[in-house]
Design a protein around this motif. Structure first.
Motif, short mmCIF file in Angstrom:
data_model
loop_
_atom_site.label_atom_id
_atom_site.label_comp_id
_atom_site.label_asym_id
_atom_site.label_seq_id
_atom_site.Cartn_x
_atom_site.Cartn_y
_atom_site.Cartn_z
N TRP A 261 29.15 45.53 -19.13
CA TRP A 261 29.68 44.30 -18.18
C TRP A 261 31.02 43.78 -18.51
O TRP A 261 31.90 43.92 -17.78
CB TRP A 261 28.64 43.18 -18.42
N THR A 262 31.16 43.28 -19.75
CA THR A 262 32.50 42.78 -19.96
C THR A 262 33.61 43.88 -20.08
O THR A 262 34.83 43.28 -20.05
CB THR A 262 32.35 41.95 -21.59
N GLY A 263 33.55 44.93 -20.44
CA GLY A 263 34.29 46.06 -20.64
C GLY A 263 34.84 46.76 -19.27
O GLY A 263 35.94 47.45 -19.17
N MET A 264 33.98 46.44 -18.30
CA MET A 264 34.21 47.33 -17.10
C MET A 264 35.41 47.20 -16.43
O MET A 264 36.05 48.10 -15.67
CB MET A 264 32.96 47.19 -15.88
N PRO A 265 36.00 45.66 -16.46
CA PRO A 265 37.21 45.70 -15.73
C PRO A 265 38.26 46.48 -16.38
O PRO A 265 39.53 46.56 -15.49
CB PRO A 265 37.38 43.91 -15.96
N MET A 266 38.33 46.95 -17.58
CA MET A 266 39.20 47.85 -18.02
C MET A 266 39.33 49.05 -17.39
O MET A 266 40.21 49.69 -17.18
CB MET A 266 39.14 47.80 -19.86
N ILE A 267 38.22 49.51 -16.81
CA ILE A 267 38.05 50.97 -16.24
C ILE A 267 38.47 50.67 -14.67
O ILE A 267 39.27 51.50 -14.26
CB ILE A 267 36.83 51.49 -16.37
N VAL A 268 37.62 49.66 -13.92
CA VAL A 268 37.81 49.51 -12.48
C VAL A 268 38.89 48.75 -12.08
O VAL A 268 39.23 48.99 -10.99
CB VAL A 268 36.53 48.96 -12.14
N ALA A 269 39.40 47.80 -12.90
CA ALA A 269 40.78 47.18 -12.22
C ALA A 269 41.61 47.82 -11.56
O ALA A 269 42.26 47.57 -10.62
CB ALA A 269 40.99 46.03 -13.53
N PRO A 270 42.20 48.88 -12.25
CA PRO A 270 43.35 49.56 -11.80
C PRO A 270 43.18 50.07 -10.21
O PRO A 270 43.85 50.29 -9.32
CB PRO A 270 43.72 50.80 -12.75
#
Length: 486
Positions: free
Chosen positions: A316-325
């Protein structure tokens, strides 16, 4: 000797003062952002060690987020007025000292007080990190520097529960605060030696506005936190709600009538600005309140250690590091509105899924899909949110607009913990795993509803951003790209 003008330098490499500014501001922002979530996985250990009721645990989180939120814009104005480097160092010193006080706290009340002072230090320090970085990095290299800065801050948010859980399990919960002390002590002299001073002499401090919003939000959050223990009709709760609402109303009136308010209310006349800010507040209300309860559920009911709980929160908390770009590229092609709205809808679906499956014997395999879905939703929201916000205001208002959005996010987080914990205590409690689950399920439904409402407000955003010139980010624009701390 290099006589090249920094703002005309087209080199893509960072050198000298720019590197130092990136290191110092990046580390400082990492600490401030980390302390938003690092406490969540330590809450059961803090409760065991220091005692305290549910409302005390709420204040352990909210004392930081609330002071951080209400003083964020005031901290930036202080730096503009009295010197950004000087106030950055002062904020860093306050944050470091309060971290030591939190680690040494003999009881829960002392810990809450130290967390509040930590929030004051972070509110002064955090907005000035980007001001100082922007001033130190030549225009041709700012994109790269700001990208690194954003990634570092995002990493702090992603790793907060894991770092908090690991330190709590393998050393003690006090080390989630001791960790800041040597880093802060090293940064203070380096900032004095390596960062350049700058001011904006015309900057004005909105002290009445700061007092109105601080008192108003404190009253409302105090009432929500204590409603179940004191009773909704008790004098302290009713006083907090009525006085808090009146002070917030006074702040809104002040924002319309004052010549230089900390938050010009005229900005909310734009439906896009109104939509993205309401969406941000509700998103953080649902997300922060849910993390507050789920991090405790993973330990107290599911039986995981603090480190295991932190690891299991990473989808949950770490997914933005992968998906945000990917989300950023997608928003450039189809616009920010559908990406933001889809992200909020997925976050709401993830929380609703959690509420539907949660039980005392739920497996982690069953929890993983809603965790991943919530993480993807968070990433789709975060990636275009800043650009969507900036497209709703004129370049001259971008600093205040970003400050308002960041403050509203933090306020949403504080309200989320208060509201969802209030629902939790009304329906369940800490007496048994079943009681904890009984309280968490309806609270998660409230969180899901809040984020679903945020998705509806995102539909107020314009289909296409306004065509406006991109300002040259010199020393004054400050903090218009700070990622949310939560």
């Amino acid at each position: 000797m290099n006589t090249q003008n920094p703002d005309t330098d087209t080199s893509t490499k960072l050198r000298g003062p720019s590197v130092w500014a990136l290191i110092l501001t990046g580390v400082a922002s990492f600490m401030a952002a980390l302390d938003n979530l690092v406490v969540t996985t330590a809450l059961p250990a803090i409760r065991t060690d220091l005692g305290g009721k549910l409302e005390d645990l709420e204040w352990t989180v909210n004392a930081y987020t609330l002071t951080f939120a209400v003083l964020l814009m005031f901290g930036a104005a202080l730096g503009d007025r009295f010197g950004r480097r000087r106030l950055f160092i002062a904020g860093l010193a306050v944050f470091t000292g309060a971290s030591a006080a939190a680690a040494l706290s003999p009881g829960i009340d002392a810990l809450i007080a130290a967390r509040a002072v930590q929030g004051v230090g972070a509110a002064i320090m955090m907005p000035l990190t980007l001001t100082l970085l922007t001033a130190a990095v030549p225009a041709a290299r700012r994109g790269m520097a700001l990208g690194i800065y954003g990634a570092v801050t995002g990493l702090a948010v992603a790793s907060g529960p894991l770092i908090g859980g690991s330190l709590t399990e393998h050393i003690s919960w006090q080390w989630i605060f001791w960790l800041n002390v040597p880093i802060g002590l090293a940064l203070i002299p380096l900032a004095r030696l390596r960062l350049a001073e700058s001011t904006a002499p015309a900057a004005r401090l909105d002290i009445p506005g700061t007092l109105l919003i601080s008192g108003g939000l404190f009253g409302i959050v105090y009432a929500l936190v204590n409603a179940n223990s004191e009773g909704w009709t008790s004098a302290p709760v009713l006083t907090g709600l009525i006085a808090g609402a009146a002070l917030v109303g006074g702040f809104v009136h002040h924002g319309f009538r004052n010549a230089n308010p900390m938050l010009p209310m005229r900005l909310f006349r734009d439906r896009g600005f109104l939509g993205i800010n309401l969406a941000s507040l509700l998103m953080f209300l649902g997300m922060f309140g849910s993390i507050f309860l789920l991090s405790q559920f993973l330990q107290g009911v599911a039986g995981y250690s603090p480190t295991e709980a932190g690891l299991r929160m990473l989808p949950w908390t770490g997914m933005p590091m992968i998906v945000a770009p990917i989300a950023g590229i997608l928003s450039d092609r189809i616009g920010g509105r559908p990406v933001v709205a889809a992200g909020l809808a997925l976050q709401a679906l993830g929380l609703g899924w959690f509420a539907a499956i949660l039980s005392t014997d739920v497996s982690y395999a069953a929890q993983l899909p809603p965790l991943i879905l919530s993480g993807i939703g968070m990433a789709l929201y975060f990636a275009p949110a800043a650009n969507v916000l900036m497209s709703t205001v004129a370049p001259a208002d971008q600093g205040k607009a970003s400050g308002a959005n960041n403050a509203l996010r933090e306020v949403g987080g504080a309200l989320g913990v208060a509201v969802l914990a209030s629902v939790f205590s009304a329906q369940g409690g800490y007496e048994s795993p079943q009681a904890f689950t009984d309280g968490t399920v309806p609270a998660l439904w409230i969180g899901a509803a809040a984020v679903a409402l945020a998705a509806a407000f995102a539909l107020l955003l314009p289909r296409k951003p306004k065509a406006s010139p991109v300002p040259n980010p010199g020393p004054t624009p400050a903090w218009d790209k700070i990622p949310a701390a939560g």
